[in-house]
Design a protein around this motif. Structure first.
Motif, short mmCIF file in Angstrom:
data_model
loop_
_atom_site.label_atom_id
_atom_site.label_comp_id
_atom_site.label_asym_id
_atom_site.label_seq_id
_atom_site.Cartn_x
_atom_site.Cartn_y
_atom_site.Cartn_z
N VAL A 32 -33.18 -9.49 8.03
CA VAL A 32 -32.56 -10.69 8.60
C VAL A 32 -31.40 -10.28 9.50
CG1 VAL A 32 -31.37 -12.84 8.07
CG2 VAL A 32 -33.17 -12.01 6.54
N LEU A 33 -31.33 -10.86 10.66
CA LEU A 33 -30.19 -10.68 11.55
C LEU A 33 -29.50 -12.02 11.72
CD1 LEU A 33 -28.48 -9.04 13.58
CD2 LEU A 33 -30.14 -9.70 15.34
N ILE A 34 -28.22 -12.09 11.35
CA ILE A 34 -27.41 -13.29 11.57
C ILE A 34 -26.52 -13.04 12.79
CG2 ILE A 34 -25.73 -14.89 10.57
CD1 ILE A 34 -26.45 -13.65 7.82
N ILE A 35 -26.56 -13.96 13.74
CA ILE A 35 -25.70 -13.87 14.92
C ILE A 35 -24.78 -15.08 14.92
CG2 ILE A 35 -25.58 -13.58 17.42
CD1 ILE A 35 -28.52 -12.68 17.34
N ASP A 36 -23.49 -14.84 14.92
CA ASP A 36 -22.52 -15.93 14.78
C ASP A 36 -21.36 -15.72 15.74
OD1 ASP A 36 -21.49 -18.32 13.16
OD2 ASP A 36 -19.82 -16.90 13.01
N SER A 37 -20.88 -16.80 16.36
CA SER A 37 -19.80 -16.71 17.35
C SER A 37 -18.41 -16.73 16.73
CB SER A 37 -19.91 -17.86 18.35
OG SER A 37 -19.71 -19.10 17.70
N GLY A 38 -18.32 -17.06 15.44
CA GLY A 38 -17.03 -17.06 14.75
C GLY A 38 -16.18 -18.28 14.98
N LEU A 39 -16.79 -19.40 15.40
CA LEU A 39 -16.02 -20.63 15.65
C LEU A 39 -16.65 -21.81 14.92
CD1 LEU A 39 -15.33 -20.23 19.49
CD2 LEU A 39 -13.67 -19.98 17.63
N PRO A 40 -16.51 -21.89 13.59
CA PRO A 40 -17.08 -23.01 12.86
C PRO A 40 -16.40 -24.32 13.22
CG PRO A 40 -15.62 -21.75 11.45
CD PRO A 40 -15.76 -20.97 12.73
N CYS A 41 -17.14 -25.41 13.13
CA CYS A 41 -16.60 -26.70 13.56
C CYS A 41 -15.49 -27.20 12.63
CB CYS A 41 -17.71 -27.74 13.67
SG CYS A 41 -18.53 -28.11 12.11
N ASN A 42 -15.44 -26.72 11.40
CA ASN A 42 -14.41 -27.19 10.45
C ASN A 42 -13.24 -26.21 10.34
OD1 ASN A 42 -15.55 -25.09 9.05
ND2 ASN A 42 -16.06 -26.28 7.22
N ARG A 43 -12.98 -25.43 11.38
CA ARG A 43 -11.95 -24.41 11.30
C ARG A 43 -10.53 -24.98 11.16
NH1 ARG A 43 -14.47 -24.36 16.16
NH2 ARG A 43 -13.28 -24.77 18.07
N GLN A 44 -10.32 -26.26 11.50
CA GLN A 44 -9.00 -26.87 11.31
C GLN A 44 -8.83 -27.50 9.94
OE1 GLN A 44 -7.44 -28.19 15.74
NE2 GLN A 44 -8.00 -29.79 14.32
N THR A 45 -9.93 -27.68 9.21
CA THR A 45 -9.88 -28.41 7.95
C THR A 45 -9.21 -27.56 6.86
OG1 THR A 45 -11.94 -29.52 8.55
CG2 THR A 45 -11.27 -29.62 6.24
N PRO A 46 -8.16 -28.08 6.22
CA PRO A 46 -7.44 -27.26 5.24
C PRO A 46 -8.17 -27.09 3.91
CG PRO A 46 -6.44 -29.43 5.42
CD PRO A 46 -7.49 -29.36 6.49
N GLN A 47 -8.95 -28.10 3.50
CA GLN A 47 -9.64 -28.04 2.21
C GLN A 47 -11.03 -28.64 2.33
OE1 GLN A 47 -6.94 -30.19 -0.40
NE2 GLN A 47 -6.11 -28.27 -1.20
N SER A 48 -11.96 -28.08 1.56
CA SER A 48 -13.31 -28.62 1.45
C SER A 48 -13.45 -29.29 0.09
CB SER A 48 -14.34 -27.50 1.60
OG SER A 48 -15.65 -28.00 1.40
N HIS A 49 -14.11 -30.44 0.09
CA HIS A 49 -14.26 -31.18 -1.17
C HIS A 49 -15.72 -31.62 -1.38
CE1 HIS A 49 -10.01 -31.44 -2.19
NE2 HIS A 49 -9.77 -31.64 -0.91
N ASN A 50 -15.98 -32.05 -2.61
CA ASN A 50 -17.29 -32.58 -3.00
C ASN A 50 -18.36 -31.50 -2.97
OD1 ASN A 50 -18.63 -34.83 -4.03
ND2 ASN A 50 -19.52 -35.34 -2.04
N PHE A 51 -17.96 -30.25 -3.17
CA PHE A 51 -18.89 -29.13 -3.30
C PHE A 51 -18.55 -28.45 -4.62
CE2 PHE A 51 -20.20 -24.72 -1.47
CZ PHE A 51 -21.39 -24.77 -2.19
N ILE A 52 -19.35 -28.66 -5.62
CA ILE A 52 -19.04 -28.22 -6.97
C ILE A 52 -18.84 -26.70 -7.01
CG2 ILE A 52 -21.44 -27.94 -7.73
CD1 ILE A 52 -20.53 -29.35 -10.37
N THR A 53 -17.87 -26.27 -7.76
CA THR A 53 -17.36 -24.90 -7.93
C THR A 53 -16.40 -24.50 -6.81
OG1 THR A 53 -19.04 -23.58 -6.74
CG2 THR A 53 -19.51 -24.16 -9.04
N HIS A 54 -16.35 -25.25 -5.72
CA HIS A 54 -15.45 -24.93 -4.62
C HIS A 54 -14.60 -26.13 -4.20
CE1 HIS A 54 -16.63 -20.82 -3.72
NE2 HIS A 54 -17.89 -21.17 -3.86
N ASP A 55 -14.51 -27.14 -5.04
CA ASP A 55 -13.76 -28.34 -4.68
C ASP A 55 -12.29 -28.00 -4.45
OD1 ASP A 55 -13.66 -31.21 -4.31
OD2 ASP A 55 -12.53 -31.29 -6.17
N GLY A 56 -11.81 -28.27 -3.25
CA GLY A 56 -10.43 -27.99 -2.90
C GLY A 56 -10.20 -26.65 -2.24
N SER A 57 -11.24 -25.84 -2.13
CA SER A 57 -11.09 -24.53 -1.49
C SER A 57 -11.01 -24.67 0.03
CB SER A 57 -12.29 -23.63 -1.83
OG SER A 57 -12.35 -23.36 -3.21
N ALA A 58 -10.37 -23.71 0.67
CA ALA A 58 -10.33 -23.70 2.12
C ALA A 58 -11.72 -23.34 2.65
CB ALA A 58 -9.31 -22.68 2.62
#
Length: 302
Positions: A32-58
């Motif tokens: 597998v080759l993953i090619i990524d530009s390094g600019l995710p759309c949520n890069r300004q978001t301080p916390q991610s929620h509603n994802f179990i085991t990672h609720d509140g993580s950056a």
């Protein structure tokens, strides 16, 4: 593997969906080759929620952990670059990157997300993903009982109002022009004491992304600490279309229940092909895509 030029699967986009697809494939020893530009759309978001085991993580920390885990699989390679063109070959697909590199793969997965189109409102872009937000499931709990506004009109505004009304009684709808509600919708708004403001927004006043008030074109203001917005979007790349992939009426990459696009051998997962825009859904659709792509590779060779 650093000089890889051919892989069984090329994944364009290395955020949650792309990494999830890669893990499923790597565990089956697929190259597998993953090619990524390094600019995710949520890069300004301080916390991610509603994802179990990672609720509140950056979000960046979730992606960092995911990438580290994925790259433990020896058949997976990650390249930081931007894919600018793609074409079908007799045996699959070739992509060319901004740095001039050429890579070939039997299968192609787009996990490229979408690009939100910022309104011409002073201060808005700086708040996007922080207090100017898109989803009550992802952000709503953190703004419960606070002064909240919805920047939308018609059915989309009503949909958001129904979800957010349960989180705060301090709710307004900003239509930025003539409202587009039918009689039944107006009655719902009155029943729940939701104010409708038809004036266009001139500025979002904030401190480091934390909104304090909204200024309208006529100079009037309202106090707001959370601003939901239903923004238009476009695909981050037009390569799927140039390869023949169809889009839906809403602008998403058209897929079936197995994440297959309308072009054989090309798949899509994550925000570019799903209305449910969340980290959890991106991970799920990526995992499903990886499994389906592996099954296709099995069918091709076994």
């Amino acid at each position: 593997m650093n000089n890889i030029k051919k892989a069984e699967v090329i994944i364009i986009g290395g955020s949650y969906a792309g990494l999830s697809a890669a893990m499923a494939l790597g565990r089956s020893l697929r190259t597998v080759l993953i090619i990524d530009s390094g600019l995710p759309c949520n890069r300004q978001t301080p916390q991610s929620h509603n994802f179990i085991t990672h609720d509140g993580s950056a979000p960046a920390e979730i992606a960092r952990q995911a990438k580290a885990q994925v790259l433990k699989y020896p058949t997976i390679t990650f390249v930081t670059d931007l894919v600018i063109t793609g074409r079908e070959t007799g045996n699959g697909f070739e992509v060319i990157t901004q740095s001039g590199q050429s890579y070939e793969g039997q299968k192609l997965i787009f996990a490229t997300g979408i690009a939100d189109q910022m309104p011409d409102i002073t201060g808005f872009a700086a708040c996007w993903g922080i207090t100017a937000i898109h989803c009550p499931y992802c952000h709503g709990f953190e703004f419960k009982q606070q002064e909240t506004a919805i920047m939308a009109n018609g059915e989309r505004a009503i949909h958001l109002a129904g979800l957010i009304n349960n989180l705060t009684p301090n709710l307004s709808i900003i239509t930025s022009g003539t409202s587009e509600f039918n009689d039944e919708q107006w009655q719902k708004l009155r029943d729940h004491s939701i104010t409708v403001i038809e004036k266009p927004v001139k500025e979002v006043v904030h401190t480091k992304g934390q909104i304090s008030r909204v200024i309208f074109a006529d100079g009037s203001t309202i106090k707001v600490t959370a601003l939901y917005a239903a923004l238009p979007f476009k695909q981050h790349t037009d390569i799927p279309e140039t390869l023949g992939c169809e889009l839906t009426e809403q602008g998403y990459i058209k897929i079936d229940q197995f994440q297959k696009t309308t072009v054989k051998g090309i798949f899509a997962c994550g925000d570019n092909s799903a209305m449910m825009r969340s980290v959890a859904n991106a991970v799920y659709t990526g995992n499903l895509t990886g499994a389906i792509v592996n099954k296709e590779l099995v069918d091709d060779s076994f």
